[in-house]
Design a protein around this motif. Structure first.
Motif, PDB file in Angstrom:
ATOM      1  N   ILE A 291     -13.826  -6.290  35.924  1.00  0.00           N
ATOM      2  CA  ILE A 291     -13.052  -6.154  34.702  1.00  0.00           C
ATOM      3  C   ILE A 291     -12.360  -7.482  34.428  1.00  0.00           C
ATOM      4  O   ILE A 291     -11.658  -8.014  35.297  1.00  0.00           O
ATOM      5  CB  ILE A 291     -12.019  -5.015  34.826  1.00  0.00           C
ATOM      6  CG1 ILE A 291     -12.746  -3.690  35.051  1.00  0.00           C
ATOM      7  CG2 ILE A 291     -11.130  -4.949  33.591  1.00  0.00           C
ATOM      8  CD1 ILE A 291     -11.838  -2.524  35.380  1.00  0.00           C
ATOM      9  N   THR A 292     -12.594  -8.029  33.225  1.00  0.00           N
ATOM     10  CA  THR A 292     -11.943  -9.272  32.821  1.00  0.00           C
ATOM     11  C   THR A 292     -11.041  -8.990  31.631  1.00  0.00           C
ATOM     12  O   THR A 292     -11.168  -7.947  30.979  1.00  0.00           O
ATOM     13  CB  THR A 292     -12.979 -10.356  32.446  1.00  0.00           C
ATOM     14  OG1 THR A 292     -13.713  -9.911  31.309  1.00  0.00           O
ATOM     15  CG2 THR A 292     -13.932 -10.641  33.596  1.00  0.00           C
ATOM     16  N   PHE A 293     -10.149  -9.928  31.354  1.00  0.00           N
ATOM     17  CA  PHE A 293      -9.162  -9.732  30.292  1.00  0.00           C
ATOM     18  C   PHE A 293      -9.206 -10.875  29.292  1.00  0.00           C
ATOM     19  O   PHE A 293      -9.191 -12.044  29.679  1.00  0.00           O
ATOM     20  CB  PHE A 293      -7.752  -9.639  30.887  1.00  0.00           C
ATOM     21  CG  PHE A 293      -7.561  -8.451  31.777  1.00  0.00           C
ATOM     22  CD1 PHE A 293      -7.131  -7.241  31.266  1.00  0.00           C
ATOM     23  CD2 PHE A 293      -7.840  -8.532  33.135  1.00  0.00           C
ATOM     24  CE1 PHE A 293      -6.968  -6.142  32.083  1.00  0.00           C
ATOM     25  CE2 PHE A 293      -7.673  -7.441  33.964  1.00  0.00           C
ATOM     26  CZ  PHE A 293      -7.240  -6.234  33.440  1.00  0.00           C
ATOM     27  N   ASP A 294      -9.242 -10.537  28.023  1.00  0.00           N
ATOM     28  CA  ASP A 294      -9.118 -11.508  26.944  1.00  0.00           C
ATOM     29  C   ASP A 294      -7.693 -12.079  26.998  1.00  0.00           C
ATOM     30  O   ASP A 294      -6.754 -11.355  27.326  1.00  0.00           O
ATOM     31  CB  ASP A 294      -9.350 -10.785  25.612  1.00  0.00           C
ATOM     32  CG  ASP A 294      -9.395 -11.711  24.441  1.00  0.00           C
ATOM     33  OD1 ASP A 294      -8.295 -12.077  23.958  1.00  0.00           O
ATOM     34  OD2 ASP A 294     -10.495 -12.071  24.002  1.00  0.00           O
ATOM     35  N   PRO A 295      -7.494 -13.360  26.669  1.00  0.00           N
ATOM     36  CA  PRO A 295      -6.138 -13.929  26.677  1.00  0.00           C
ATOM     37  C   PRO A 295      -5.148 -13.160  25.791  1.00  0.00           C
ATOM     38  O   PRO A 295      -3.948 -13.126  26.086  1.00  0.00           O
ATOM     39  CB  PRO A 295      -6.350 -15.349  26.142  1.00  0.00           C
ATOM     40  CG  PRO A 295      -7.768 -15.670  26.475  1.00  0.00           C
ATOM     41  CD  PRO A 295      -8.513 -14.367  26.388  1.00  0.00           C
ATOM     42  N   HIS A 296      -5.628 -12.504  24.757  1.00  0.00           N
ATOM     43  CA  HIS A 296      -4.787 -11.688  23.877  1.00  0.00           C
ATOM     44  C   HIS A 296      -4.037 -10.612  24.668  1.00  0.00           C
ATOM     45  O   HIS A 296      -2.882 -10.292  24.363  1.00  0.00           O
ATOM     46  CB  HIS A 296      -5.670 -11.040  22.798  1.00  0.00           C
ATOM     47  CG  HIS A 296      -4.982  -9.993  21.989  1.00  0.00           C
ATOM     48  ND1 HIS A 296      -4.110 -10.304  20.964  1.00  0.00           N
ATOM     49  CD2 HIS A 296      -5.022  -8.643  22.046  1.00  0.00           C
ATOM     50  CE1 HIS A 296      -3.652  -9.175  20.430  1.00  0.00           C
ATOM     51  NE2 HIS A 296      -4.197  -8.163  21.077  1.00  0.00           N
ATOM     52  N   VAL A 297      -4.686 -10.070  25.699  1.00  0.00           N
ATOM     53  CA  VAL A 297      -4.073  -9.017  26.507  1.00  0.00           C
ATOM     54  C   VAL A 297      -2.795  -9.540  27.173  1.00  0.00           C
ATOM     55  O   VAL A 297      -1.768  -8.861  27.191  1.00  0.00           O
ATOM     56  CB  VAL A 297      -5.060  -8.485  27.564  1.00  0.00           C
ATOM     57  CG1 VAL A 297      -4.382  -7.513  28.509  1.00  0.00           C
ATOM     58  CG2 VAL A 297      -6.248  -7.817  26.881  1.00  0.00           C
ATOM     59  N   PHE A 298      -2.842 -10.758  27.696  1.00  0.00           N
ATOM     60  CA  PHE A 298      -1.683 -11.303  28.391  1.00  0.00           C
ATOM     61  C   PHE A 298      -0.541 -11.635  27.431  1.00  0.00           C
ATOM     62  O   PHE A 298       0.635 -11.487  27.793  1.00  0.00           O
ATOM     63  CB  PHE A 298      -2.095 -12.537  29.204  1.00  0.00           C
ATOM     64  CG  PHE A 298      -3.120 -12.207  30.257  1.00  0.00           C
ATOM     65  CD1 PHE A 298      -2.804 -11.382  31.319  1.00  0.00           C
ATOM     66  CD2 PHE A 298      -4.405 -12.706  30.163  1.00  0.00           C
ATOM     67  CE1 PHE A 298      -3.746 -11.060  32.281  1.00  0.00           C
ATOM     68  CE2 PHE A 298      -5.355 -12.389  31.122  1.00  0.00           C
ATOM     69  CZ  PHE A 298      -5.023 -11.564  32.179  1.00  0.00           C
ATOM     70  N   THR A 299      -0.860 -12.039  26.213  1.00  0.00           N
ATOM     71  CA  THR A 299       0.203 -12.301  25.247  1.00  0.00           C
ATOM     72  C   THR A 299       0.871 -10.999  24.811  1.00  0.00           C
ATOM     73  O   THR A 299       2.069 -10.989  24.506  1.00  0.00           O
ATOM     74  CB  THR A 299      -0.307 -13.059  24.011  1.00  0.00           C
ATOM     75  OG1 THR A 299      -1.302 -12.280  23.354  1.00  0.00           O
ATOM     76  CG2 THR A 299      -0.870 -14.409  24.381  1.00  0.00           C
ATOM     77  N   ARG A 300       0.128  -9.912  24.793  1.00  0.00           N
ATOM     78  CA  ARG A 300       0.682  -8.609  24.404  1.00  0.00           C
ATOM     79  C   ARG A 300       1.366  -7.895  25.568  1.00  0.00           C
ATOM     80  O   ARG A 300       2.148  -6.964  25.357  1.00  0.00           O
ATOM     81  CB  ARG A 300      -0.412  -7.702  23.841  1.00  0.00           C
ATOM     82  CG  ARG A 300      -0.988  -8.199  22.543  1.00  0.00           C
ATOM     83  CD  ARG A 300       0.036  -8.085  21.452  1.00  0.00           C
ATOM     84  NE  ARG A 300      -0.542  -8.467  20.185  1.00  0.00           N
ATOM     85  CZ  ARG A 300       0.078  -9.212  19.300  1.00  0.00           C
ATOM     86  NH1 ARG A 300       1.282  -9.665  19.521  1.00  0.00           N
ATOM     87  NH2 ARG A 300      -0.502  -9.513  18.178  1.00  0.00           N
ATOM     88  N   GLN A 301       1.074  -8.310  26.801  1.00  0.00           N
ATOM     89  CA  GLN A 301       1.604  -7.604  27.964  1.00  0.00           C
ATOM     90  C   GLN A 301       3.131  -7.612  27.984  1.00  0.00           C
ATOM     91  O   GLN A 301       3.754  -6.582  28.232  1.00  0.00           O
ATOM     92  CB  GLN A 301       1.056  -8.221  29.246  1.00  0.00           C
ATOM     93  CG  GLN A 301       1.494  -7.468  30.482  1.00  0.00           C
ATOM     94  CD  GLN A 301       0.928  -8.058  31.753  1.00  0.00           C
ATOM     95  OE1 GLN A 301       0.413  -9.161  31.765  1.00  0.00           O
ATOM     96  NE2 GLN A 301       1.033  -7.305  32.819  1.00  0.00           N
TER      97      GLN A 301
END
Length: 89
Positions: free
Chosen positions: A14-24
């Motif tokens: 499972i990988t994460f788009d950088p958008h996920v970290f900005t929304r976290q």
């Protein structure tokens, strides 16, 4: 999953788009619960665009929150594009 080349949700990387970290930080969600939602969550068919895009949801009782995860299915891995939460079920 219907596509022969799609990865198995329970064992896929499972990988994460950088958008996920900005929304976290903004949405205050836990990445472990996101991974659990990918592996064990229910597919929300009306928000999914099979075979390549899935919307998954899972209620996490102790936190009293439902996680919704939009993910893209690639041949070797699953990429989380965005996550949002709702209170309760």
């Amino acid at each position: 999953m219907s596509n022969v080349n799609s990865p198995d949700r329970k064992t896929a990387e499972i990988t994460f788009d950088p958008h996920v970290f900005t929304r976290q930080l903004e949405r205050n969600f836990d990445l472990d619960f996101v991974e659990e939602t990918i592996k064990e969550g229910r597919i929300v068919e009306e928000k999914s665009q099979l075979p390549g895009k899935l919307c998954l949801c899972k209620y996490h009782g102790k936190e009293r929150k439902t996680y919704y995860v939009i993910a893209l299915l690639h041949n070797e891995f699953i990429e989380v594009k965005t996550v949002w939460l709702t209170e309760g079920r």
